[in-house]
Design a protein around this motif. Structure first.
Motif, mmCIF file in Angstrom:
data_model
loop_
_atom_site.group_PDB
_atom_site.id
_atom_site.type_symbol
_atom_site.label_atom_id
_atom_site.label_comp_id
_atom_site.label_asym_id
_atom_site.label_seq_id
_atom_site.Cartn_x
_atom_site.Cartn_y
_atom_site.Cartn_z
ATOM 1 N N ASP A 1 -4.975 14.251 4.825
ATOM 2 C CA ASP A 1 -5.735 12.998 4.852
ATOM 3 C C ASP A 1 -7.197 13.233 5.204
ATOM 4 O O ASP A 1 -8.090 12.584 4.640
ATOM 5 N N VAL A 2 -7.467 14.186 6.095
ATOM 6 C CA VAL A 2 -8.856 14.436 6.490
ATOM 7 C C VAL A 2 -9.679 14.999 5.332
ATOM 8 O O VAL A 2 -10.907 14.884 5.323
ATOM 9 N N GLU A 3 -9.008 15.625 4.347
ATOM 10 C CA GLU A 3 -9.709 16.160 3.191
ATOM 11 C C GLU A 3 -10.043 15.069 2.170
ATOM 12 O O GLU A 3 -10.907 15.264 1.306
ATOM 13 N N CYS A 4 -9.339 13.942 2.261
ATOM 14 C CA CYS A 4 -9.531 12.853 1.293
ATOM 15 C C CYS A 4 -10.580 11.839 1.723
ATOM 16 O O CYS A 4 -11.028 11.023 0.906
ATOM 17 N N VAL A 5 -10.971 11.867 2.990
ATOM 18 C CA VAL A 5 -11.865 10.841 3.533
ATOM 19 C C VAL A 5 -13.168 10.742 2.742
ATOM 20 O O VAL A 5 -13.605 9.660 2.352
ATOM 21 N N SER A 6 -13.798 11.890 2.490
ATOM 22 C CA SER A 6 -15.099 11.872 1.807
ATOM 23 C C SER A 6 -14.963 11.365 0.379
ATOM 24 O O SER A 6 -15.831 10.639 -0.116
ATOM 25 N N LEU A 7 -13.880 11.728 -0.304
ATOM 26 C CA LEU A 7 -13.672 11.252 -1.673
ATOM 27 C C LEU A 7 -13.526 9.741 -1.707
ATOM 28 O O LEU A 7 -14.105 9.060 -2.562
ATOM 29 N N ARG A 8 -12.735 9.213 -0.788
ATOM 30 C CA ARG A 8 -12.507 7.768 -0.763
ATOM 31 C C ARG A 8 -13.785 7.003 -0.455
ATOM 32 O O ARG A 8 -13.987 5.895 -0.945
ATOM 33 N N ARG A 9 -14.655 7.615 0.326
ATOM 34 C CA ARG A 9 -15.899 6.944 0.677
ATOM 35 C C ARG A 9 -16.825 6.786 -0.530
ATOM 36 O O ARG A 9 -17.587 5.823 -0.627
ATOM 37 N N HIS A 10 -16.761 7.732 -1.465
ATOM 38 C CA HIS A 10 -17.697 7.724 -2.594
ATOM 39 C C HIS A 10 -17.055 7.369 -3.936
ATOM 40 O O HIS A 10 -17.748 7.347 -4.951
ATOM 41 N N ALA A 11 -15.755 7.087 -3.938
ATOM 42 C CA ALA A 11 -15.040 6.884 -5.198
ATOM 43 C C ALA A 11 -15.564 5.692 -5.987
ATOM 44 O O ALA A 11 -15.635 5.737 -7.221
ATOM 45 N N THR A 12 -15.945 4.622 -5.316
ATOM 46 C CA THR A 12 -16.385 3.417 -6.024
ATOM 47 C C THR A 12 -17.621 3.685 -6.867
ATOM 48 O O THR A 12 -17.731 3.212 -8.005
ATOM 49 N N ARG A 13 -18.545 4.483 -6.332
ATOM 50 C CA ARG A 13 -19.763 4.781 -7.091
ATOM 51 C C ARG A 13 -19.529 5.817 -8.176
ATOM 52 O O ARG A 13 -20.310 5.908 -9.117
ATOM 53 N N ALA A 14 -18.468 6.593 -8.044
ATOM 54 C CA ALA A 14 -18.285 7.739 -8.926
ATOM 55 C C ALA A 14 -17.694 7.370 -10.281
ATOM 56 O O ALA A 14 -17.819 8.120 -11.236
ATOM 57 N N GLY A 15 -17.036 6.241 -10.364
ATOM 58 C CA GLY A 15 -16.346 5.901 -11.605
ATOM 59 C C GLY A 15 -14.855 6.020 -11.408
ATOM 60 O O GLY A 15 -14.315 5.584 -10.391
ATOM 61 N N SER A 16 -14.156 6.612 -12.369
ATOM 62 C CA SER A 16 -12.687 6.624 -12.345
ATOM 63 C C SER A 16 -12.135 7.854 -11.636
ATOM 64 O O SER A 16 -11.606 8.770 -12.254
ATOM 65 N N TRP A 17 -12.277 7.876 -10.309
ATOM 66 C CA TRP A 17 -11.679 8.924 -9.501
ATOM 67 C C TRP A 17 -10.320 8.455 -9.011
ATOM 68 O O TRP A 17 -10.181 7.350 -8.477
ATOM 69 N N LEU A 18 -9.310 9.291 -9.164
ATOM 70 C CA LEU A 18 -8.009 9.076 -8.553
ATOM 71 C C LEU A 18 -7.880 10.082 -7.416
ATOM 72 O O LEU A 18 -8.009 11.288 -7.644
ATOM 73 N N VAL A 19 -7.662 9.616 -6.202
ATOM 74 C CA VAL A 19 -7.551 10.491 -5.035
ATOM 75 C C VAL A 19 -6.070 10.635 -4.689
ATOM 76 O O VAL A 19 -5.390 9.653 -4.412
#
Length: 248
Positions: free
Chosen positions: A22-40
């Motif tokens: 979960d600690v590795e996913c935090v940064s992705l989730r924070r920026h996913a909205t701006r990035a487009g179609s990211w699935l975490v």
């Protein structure tokens, strides 16, 4: 295993980032909205869970798999916070996996912002907890870093004929010892277990490796945050799929 909803509702997710913790996913989730179609995708630790999660991501429509998160360093020049974007993922007793050349060529431009190495990554069956174990693995494979999940993700990508790349950040250097039993601190979903962690904290012999790991983790987490932000800001993993290079 957990799946975040893709940030874009326009269709199937394009890029699936898979991490064990979960600690590795935090940064992705924070920026996913701006990035487009990211699935975490949070798989939980280990190759078996990583492979199942990767298959599920492909079944959900992912057109690119990214092995994301932390790694152990096997080369002295890779200090905590160094980024590894390997061209190959090694595994014991089997042929290496080669990452997709077209997507990898997009990632190496990050070298203008990060200390980035493209040397081989070793996928090990268990964490290498001692400097001796890390040096032995480095001598046997010439890999620059090690994780536990990337080969399983690569295998799932190969079976589905989906491109695959790796972005990992070094957390413990080759000379760093991990606290004994550190793997027991994480549950099967990739979340922290409180009781084993507390037992380590109250053990005097664990204090030194704990303090070292905590310092290293802060450094690596900061790099993961900056890396996710750079990927989102620069749109390096969006747009048309690059042509694959020969052999990739």
């Amino acid at each position: 295993m957990s799946f975040d909803e893709p940030a874009s509702s326009s269709g199937a997710p394009n890029v699936a980032f898979e991490a064990a913790l979960d600690v590795e996913c935090v940064s992705l989730r924070r920026h996913a909205t701006r990035a487009g179609s990211w699935l975490v995708v949070q798989s939980g630790p280990g190759a078996a869970r990583a492979g199942l999660a990767a298959k599920r991501a492909v079944d959900a429509g992912a057109s690119l798999l990214v092995s994301w998160g932390l790694a152990g360093g096997l080369d002295a020049k890779l200090v905590p916070g160094s980024v590894v974007a390997p061209q190959r993922v090694l595994q014991h007793g089997a042929e290496p996996f080669v990452v997709d050349g077209g997507w990898h060529s997009r990632l190496v431009v990050l070298a203008d912002e990060f200390a980035l190495d493209t040397g081989d990554l070793l996928a090990a069956p268990a964490a290498l907890e001692s400097p001796g174990a890390k040096r032995a693995a480095a001598a046997a494979t010439h890999a620059v870093a090690v994780d536990m999940e990337s080969a399983a993700i690569a295998a799932a990508a190969a079976r589905a004929d989906v491109p695959f790349v790796v972005l990992r950040v070094v957390v413990d250097g080759v000379g760093d010892a991990l606290p004994s039993g550190a793997e027991q601190w994480i549950d099967e979903h990739g979340a922290r277990r409180l009781a084993p962690t507390l037992r380590a904290v109250v053990s005097l012999r664990q204090w030194r490796p704990l303090l070292t790991l905590a310092k290293r983790f802060r450094t690596a987490s900061s790099t993961l945050e900056r890396l996710a932000q750079a990927l989102a800001d620069r749109r390096l993993l969006t747009g048309d799929v690059p042509a694959r290079r020969a052999g990739s």
